[in-house]
Design an enzyme around this catalytic site. Structure first.
Site, PDB file in Angstrom:
ATOM      1  N   CYS A   2       0.875  -1.171   0.000  1.00  0.00           N
ATOM      2  CA  CYS A   2       0.000   0.000   0.000  1.00  0.00           C
ATOM      3  C   CYS A   2       0.909   1.216   0.000  1.00  0.00           C
ATOM      4  CB  CYS A   2      -0.848   0.026   1.266  1.00  0.00           C
ATOM      5  SG  CYS A   2      -1.853  -1.433   1.474  1.00  0.00           S
ATOM      6  N   ARG A  27       1.671   1.214  -5.972  1.00  0.00           N
ATOM      7  CA  ARG A  27       1.858   0.267  -4.853  1.00  0.00           C
ATOM      8  C   ARG A  27       0.561  -0.427  -4.470  1.00  0.00           C
ATOM      9  NH1 ARG A  27       6.507   1.186  -1.989  1.00  0.00           N
ATOM     10  NH2 ARG A  27       5.590   0.262  -0.128  1.00  0.00           N
ATOM     11  N   TRP A  74      -3.767  -1.879  -1.289  1.00  0.00           N
ATOM     12  CA  TRP A  74      -3.782  -3.178  -1.978  1.00  0.00           C
ATOM     13  C   TRP A  74      -4.259  -4.149  -0.909  1.00  0.00           C
ATOM     14  CZ3 TRP A  74      -1.605  -8.067  -1.619  1.00  0.00           C
ATOM     15  CH2 TRP A  74      -1.703  -8.865  -2.759  1.00  0.00           C
ATOM     16  N   ASN A 100       0.898   0.574   6.069  1.00  0.00           N
ATOM     17  CA  ASN A 100       1.313  -0.352   5.005  1.00  0.00           C
ATOM     18  C   ASN A 100       2.020  -1.510   5.699  1.00  0.00           C
ATOM     19  OD1 ASN A 100       2.156  -1.639   2.656  1.00  0.00           O
ATOM     20  ND2 ASN A 100       4.090  -0.516   2.651  1.00  0.00           N
ATOM     21  N   GLY A 101       1.582  -2.739   5.421  1.00  0.00           N
ATOM     22  CA  GLY A 101       2.218  -3.913   6.022  1.00  0.00           C
ATOM     23  C   GLY A 101       1.154  -4.906   6.470  1.00  0.00           C
ATOM     24  N   GLU A 482      10.704 -14.982 -18.287  1.00  0.00           N
ATOM     25  CA  GLU A 482      10.399 -13.557 -18.099  1.00  0.00           C
ATOM     26  C   GLU A 482       9.481 -13.052 -19.198  1.00  0.00           C
ATOM     27  OE1 GLU A 482      10.432 -11.563 -15.875  1.00  0.00           O
ATOM     28  OE2 GLU A 482      10.263  -9.608 -16.848  1.00  0.00           O
ATOM     29  N   LYS A 486       5.863 -11.278 -18.334  1.00  0.00           N
ATOM     30  CA  LYS A 486       5.531  -9.915 -18.802  1.00  0.00           C
ATOM     31  C   LYS A 486       4.183  -9.915 -19.509  1.00  0.00           C
ATOM     32  CE  LYS A 486       8.097  -8.223 -17.359  1.00  0.00           C
ATOM     33  NZ  LYS A 486       7.952  -8.085 -15.946  1.00  0.00           N
ATOM     34  N   GLU A 489       1.188 -10.790 -17.033  1.00  0.00           N
ATOM     35  CA  GLU A 489       0.778  -9.888 -15.951  1.00  0.00           C
ATOM     36  C   GLU A 489       0.145  -8.599 -16.450  1.00  0.00           C
ATOM     37  OE1 GLU A 489       3.908  -8.478 -13.403  1.00  0.00           O
ATOM     38  OE2 GLU A 489       5.346  -8.364 -14.998  1.00  0.00           O
ATOM     39  N   HIS A 505       7.940 -33.577 -22.774  1.00  0.00           N
ATOM     40  CA  HIS A 505       7.548 -34.230 -21.507  1.00  0.00           C
ATOM     41  C   HIS A 505       6.203 -33.730 -20.996  1.00  0.00           C
ATOM     42  CE1 HIS A 505      11.494 -36.040 -21.364  1.00  0.00           C
ATOM     43  NE2 HIS A 505      12.020 -34.861 -21.588  1.00  0.00           N
ATOM     44  N   LYS A 604       3.161  -3.045  -7.181  1.00  0.00           N
ATOM     45  CA  LYS A 604       4.552  -2.964  -7.624  1.00  0.00           C
ATOM     46  C   LYS A 604       5.497  -3.631  -6.639  1.00  0.00           C
ATOM     47  CE  LYS A 604       8.055  -1.623 -10.071  1.00  0.00           C
ATOM     48  NZ  LYS A 604       8.316  -2.312 -11.335  1.00  0.00           N
TER      49      LYS A 604
HETATM   50  C1  AGP Z   1       7.593  -7.742 -12.108  1.00  0.00           C
HETATM   51  O1  AGP Z   1       7.063  -7.577 -13.430  1.00  0.00           O
HETATM   52  C2  AGP Z   1       6.545  -8.183 -11.159  1.00  0.00           C
HETATM   53  N1  AGP Z   1       5.656  -7.116 -10.964  1.00  0.00           N
HETATM   54  C3  AGP Z   1       7.036  -8.851  -9.897  1.00  0.00           C
HETATM   55  O2  AGP Z   1       7.228 -10.186 -10.266  1.00  0.00           O
HETATM   56  C4  AGP Z   1       8.335  -8.349  -9.234  1.00  0.00           C
HETATM   57  O3  AGP Z   1       9.434  -8.625 -10.064  1.00  0.00           O
HETATM   58  C5  AGP Z   1       8.530  -9.117  -7.921  1.00  0.00           C
HETATM   59  O4  AGP Z   1       7.461  -8.800  -7.081  1.00  0.00           O
HETATM   60  C6  AGP Z   1       9.869  -8.796  -7.224  1.00  0.00           C
HETATM   61  O5  AGP Z   1       9.896  -7.440  -6.875  1.00  0.00           O
HETATM   62  P1  AGP Z   1      11.325  -6.790  -6.440  1.00  0.00           P
HETATM   63  O6  AGP Z   1      12.214  -6.893  -7.640  1.00  0.00           O
HETATM   64  O7  AGP Z   1      11.001  -5.387  -6.058  1.00  0.00           O
HETATM   65  O8  AGP Z   1      11.850  -7.612  -5.296  1.00  0.00           O
END
Ligand code: AGP
Length: 609
Positions: A2, A27, A74, A100-101, A482, A486, A489, A505, A604
Site C-alpha cells: 500500500c 503500490r 492493496w 502499510n504492512g 520472463e 511480462k 501480468e 515431456h 509494484k
Molecule cells: C515484475 O514484473 C513483477 N511485478 C514482480 O514479479 C516483481 O518482479 C517481484 O514482485 C519482485 O519485486 P522486487 O524486484 O522489487 O523484489
C-alpha cells in the site's frame, strides 16, 4: 503493497496527500482515503475504487486544513470496501492512522481489544493498531504509538494524527518502507521518496523500530525505547521529472525506452571498452574472499527471480563456481543447508520484497555472505546486505518490471565477469570479448527499440490468442520465463514459460492452432536443439515466433515470424532479447485494452509474505 502519505504545514493537506498518493498508486489501487485536521476536528474521507474516486469526492466537497494523512490500498485483510479503506479511527474518532504492512498477531490483539469494549468497523488488521494507540493514549501521541508498536508482530509503516495534538504527525517503521520528507515550514511522510520528490530532495529514511515526531518546523527521530536518535538526511539523486511519464502514454512504455540510457548509467565507471577489469564500487569483497567462494545462491521473486536464473547461469559458466537459484519463498520453505564460503545474492528492484528480505535474513543467520543487486538506494535489502551493487534504473513505476530486469541481468553478468577476472577461471581474451560486448549493449538495445513498429504489427497479429508458450534453453531459459510473465501480468493472456527441452515431456500437448509459441533461438550452443523444438511445434500446426539474431537467414524458413536482435556474444544475448519481448507484451496488452501500468490484482512491491 500500500502507499501512505502525510503532510503538515500551511498548505491544504488533501492536495499534497492526493499528489503523493498518485505517485504511490503503483503500490496499490483498490481503495483510498484521507484524514485531515480541519477547523479543530478530525475529518475522514475514504472510498473504494481507484484514487480518482477519492479525488472526485474531495473536489466536490473539499476539506480544508492540515495536518493530513492519506492511503492507497492493496487489500490483504478484508476485501476492498469503504469500511476497509484507510485511514482507520479510534479513541472516539480522535485518532486516525494509515498503515502499510501486515500485523501477523492481529486476531489475538483484536480479541483482547474487543474484550475491552473496542468496537471494530472493518475486517482489517490495521484497525487493531489504531485501537492499540487509542488504548495507550494519555495525552502523548508519540508515546502511545511506540507502546502500541511493541504489541504488534509483522510489518508496518504508519502515519498517525490526533485531534488533541493538531500540530503533530507520528511516523513509525518496521519492515515496510517509510521516509520523512524535509521542507521549509512544512514536512512530509511517505512510503517512498517518489511521493515527496516534487516537494523536497531531503529525506530521513526510517530504519526498523524507528519513529518520527513531525511538526511543521521540526522532525525528531526516536528509537523503540523513546530514545532520541540522530541521522543524516538522504539527498535524493534524481529529479521529479524522472518520476513522470515524460510524454509516454504509460510508465511501462517510458521505462522500456529508458533502457539504453539506464544501461549506460549502470555501466558508467564500471565497464568501458578497453578497460582491463570490471570495477564494481558496491562489491566490497576482497579478491581473496572472492577466491574463497565455493557456492553461489541467487534468490528473488517474480521478474527478479528470472534475472537470478540468468545470474546463476553466467556465474557458474564464467566464474566456475557451483551456483543455484531459488524462489525466495521456496528457499525459506526448504530451510536450506548453508555450508562455509557460500555467497547468497538477493535480487530485488524495490529492495523491500518481504519474501526476499526474509530469505536474506535467514541465509545470513545460517552464515552465508550476503550480496544484493538492488535498484532502490538504502532500501531494506540493501541495508541488510554485506554488499550491494546498485542497478541505476531510477524510479520504476510500471508494475511490470522492465528496465530493472535488464539491469539486474547486466549487474549479474558484470559480477560473473568480475569473479572470473579475480579467479582466473576464463582466458583473458574471452573476458575481454565479454567486456567489449557489455560496453556495446546500449547500442544493441537501441537497435531493438528502433524495431518497435514490427513488434506492434506482431502484437496486432497475435493479440487475440488467449494461450501461448515461451520456450528457451540454457542461458535463454530465464528469458523465456520472463517473456511469459511480462505478457501474462499485463495482458492476462495465459502465457507459459518453459524449458524447451521439456516440451516433449508434457507441454507439447498444448500445441494447437489456437496456441502460439515464442521461441528464443539465438545462434549458439543450443541453437540446433531449439530448431528441433520449433519443428515439433510446427508439425502440430502451432504458430511460432522466433527471437533470433538479425543476420540469421536460416531461421526464417522454420517459423511464422521472426523478431530480429543485433548479434552479440551468446552469453549477453538475454539482455537485448528481453526488450522486444517487453514491447510485445506491452502492445498485446494495449490492443486488448488492458490497464498496463496498474494491472488487476497486482502491486509494484510485495511487502507482505
Ligand atoms: C515484475 O514484473 C513483477 N511485478 C514482480 O514479479 C516483481 O518482479 C517481484 O514482485 C519482485 O519485486 P522486487 O524486484 O522489487 O523484489
Amino acid at each position: 503493497m500500500c502507499g501512505i502519505v502525510g503532510y503538515i504545514g500551511g498548505r491544504r493537506a488533501t492536495e499534497i496527500c492526493l499528489a503523493g498518493l498518485r505517485r504511490l498508486e503503483y503500490r496499490g489501487y483498490d481503495s483510498a482515503g484521507v484524514a485531515v485536521m480541519s477547523k479543530g476536528k478530525l475529518v475522514v474521507r475514504k472510498k473504494v475504487g481507484k484514487l480518482q474516486v477519492l479525488a472526485d469526492s474531495l473536489e466536490a466537497e473539499p476539506i480544508e486544513g492540515a495536518p493530513g494523512i492519506g492511503h492507497t490500498r492493496w487489500a490483504t485483510h478484508g476485501k476492498p470496501s469503504d469500511a476497509n479503506s484507510h485511514p482507520h479511527l479510534a479513541c472516539g474518532d480522535k485518532i486516525a492512522l494509515v498503515h502499510n504492512g501486515i500485523i501477523e498477531n492481529y486476531a489475538e490483539l483484536k480479541e483482547q481489544l474487543m474484550a475491552r469494549g473496542c468496537v471494530f468497523r472493518s475486517e482489517t488488521d490495521t484497525e487493531v493498531i489504531a485501537h492499540l494507540v487509542g488504548k495507550y493514549y494519555e495525552g502523548d501521541l508519540l508515546a502511545a504509538v511506540i507502546r502500541a508498536a511493541k504489541d504488534c508482530e509483522g510489518a508496518y509503516a504508519l502515519a498517525v494524527i490526533c485531534e488533541d495534538e493538531p500540530d503533530v504527525m507520528i511516523a513509525a517503521r518496521l519492515k515496510s518502507p517509510l521516509v520523512v520528507g524535509l521542507g521549509e515550514g512544512e514536512n512530509f511522510i511517505a512510503s517512498d521518496m517518489l511521493a515527496v520528490r516534487p516537494e523536497t530532495d531531503q529525506v530521513y529514511v526510517l530504519d526498523n523500530d524507528e519513529f518520527a515526531k513531525v511538526t511543521r518546523d521540526r522532525v525528531e527521530l526516536f528509537g523503540p525505547e523513546g530514545q532520541r536518535i540522530e541521522k543524516e538526511p538522504y539527498v535524493i539523486p534524481w529529479d521529479a521529472a524522472a518520476a513522470g511519464k515524460m510524454g509516454h502514454e504509460k510508465f511501462m512504455h517510458k521505462e522500456i525506452h529508458e533502457q539504453p540510457g539506464c544501461i549506460r548509467d549502470t555501466l558508467a565507471g564500471r565497464v568501458a571498452a578497453g578497460m582491463e577489469e570490471i570495477s564494481l564500487e558496491g562489491l566490497t569483497m576482497s579478491e581473496d574472499e572472492i577466491k574463497q567462494v565455493q557456492r553461489v545462491l541467487f534468490t528473488a521473486c517474480g521478474t527478479a527471480y528470472h534475472a537470478g536464473m540468468y545470474g546463476r547461469f553466467v556465474m557458474e559458466r564464467l566464474a566456475g563456481i557451483p551456483s543455484e537459484v531459488d524462489l525466495a519463498s521456496e528457499l525459506r520453505a526448504r530451510d536450506p543447508v548453508i555450508l562455509d564460503n557460500t555467497l547468497a545474492i538477493i535480487v530485488s528492484q524495490s529492495g523491500e520484497t518481504a519474501d526476499s528480505l526474509e530469505g536474506l535474513l535467514e541465509l545470513r543467520e545460517k552464515g552465508a555472505k550476503i550480496g544484493s543487486i538492488v535498484n532502490v538506494v538504502d532500501s531494506a535489502i540493501a541495508r541488510e546486505s554485506h554488499w550491494t551493487v546498485y542497478t541505476k534504473a531510477g524510479p520504476e513505476i510500471g508494475v511490470a518490471s522492465t528496465k530493472a530486469y535488464t539491469l539486474q541481468c547486466l549487474v549479474a553478468l558484470m559480477l560473473a565477469v568480475r569473479f572470473a577476472e579475480v579467479r582466473g577461471s576464463k582466458p583473458k581474451a574471452e573476458l575481454e570479448e565479454l567486456r567489449e560486448g557489455i560496453a556495446r549493449l546500449p547500442a544493441a538495445v537501441e537497435a531493438t527499440l528502433e524495431n518497435e513498429q514490427q513488434i506492434v504489427e506482431l502484437a496486432e497479429k497475435y493479440q487475440q490468442y488467449d494461450d501461448c508458450l515461451f520456450l528457451g534453453r540454457g542461458v535463454s531459459f530465464g528469458s523465456a520465463m520472463e517473456g511469459a510473465l511480462k505478457l501474462k501480468e499485463i495482458s492476462y493472456v495465459h502465457a507459459e514459460g518453459y524449458a524447451a527441452g521439456e516440451m516433449k515431456h508434457g507441454p507439447i500437448a498444448l500445441i494447437a492452432p489456437e496456441c502460439y509459441t515464442v521461441a528464443i533461438a539465438v545462434r549458439g550452443e543450443v541453437y540446433e536443439k531449439m530448431l528441433g523444438n520449433i519443428q515439433e511445434v510446427k508439425a502440430r500446426d502451432g504458430k511460432v515466433i522466433a527471437v533470433a539474431f538479425e543476420d540469421d537467414e536460416d531461421i526464417k524458413q522454420h517459423v511464422d515470424d521472426v523478431i530480429p536482435i543485433p548479434r552479440v556474444p551468446e552469453l549477453i544475448a538475454p539482455i537485448p532479447v528481453q526488450v522486444p519481448l517487453q514491447l510485445f507484451a506491452y502492445h498485446v496488452a494495449k490492443f486488448r485494452g488492458e490497464d498496463i501500468d496498474q494491472p488487476r490484482n497486482l502491486a509494484k512491491t510485495v511487502t507482505v509474505e
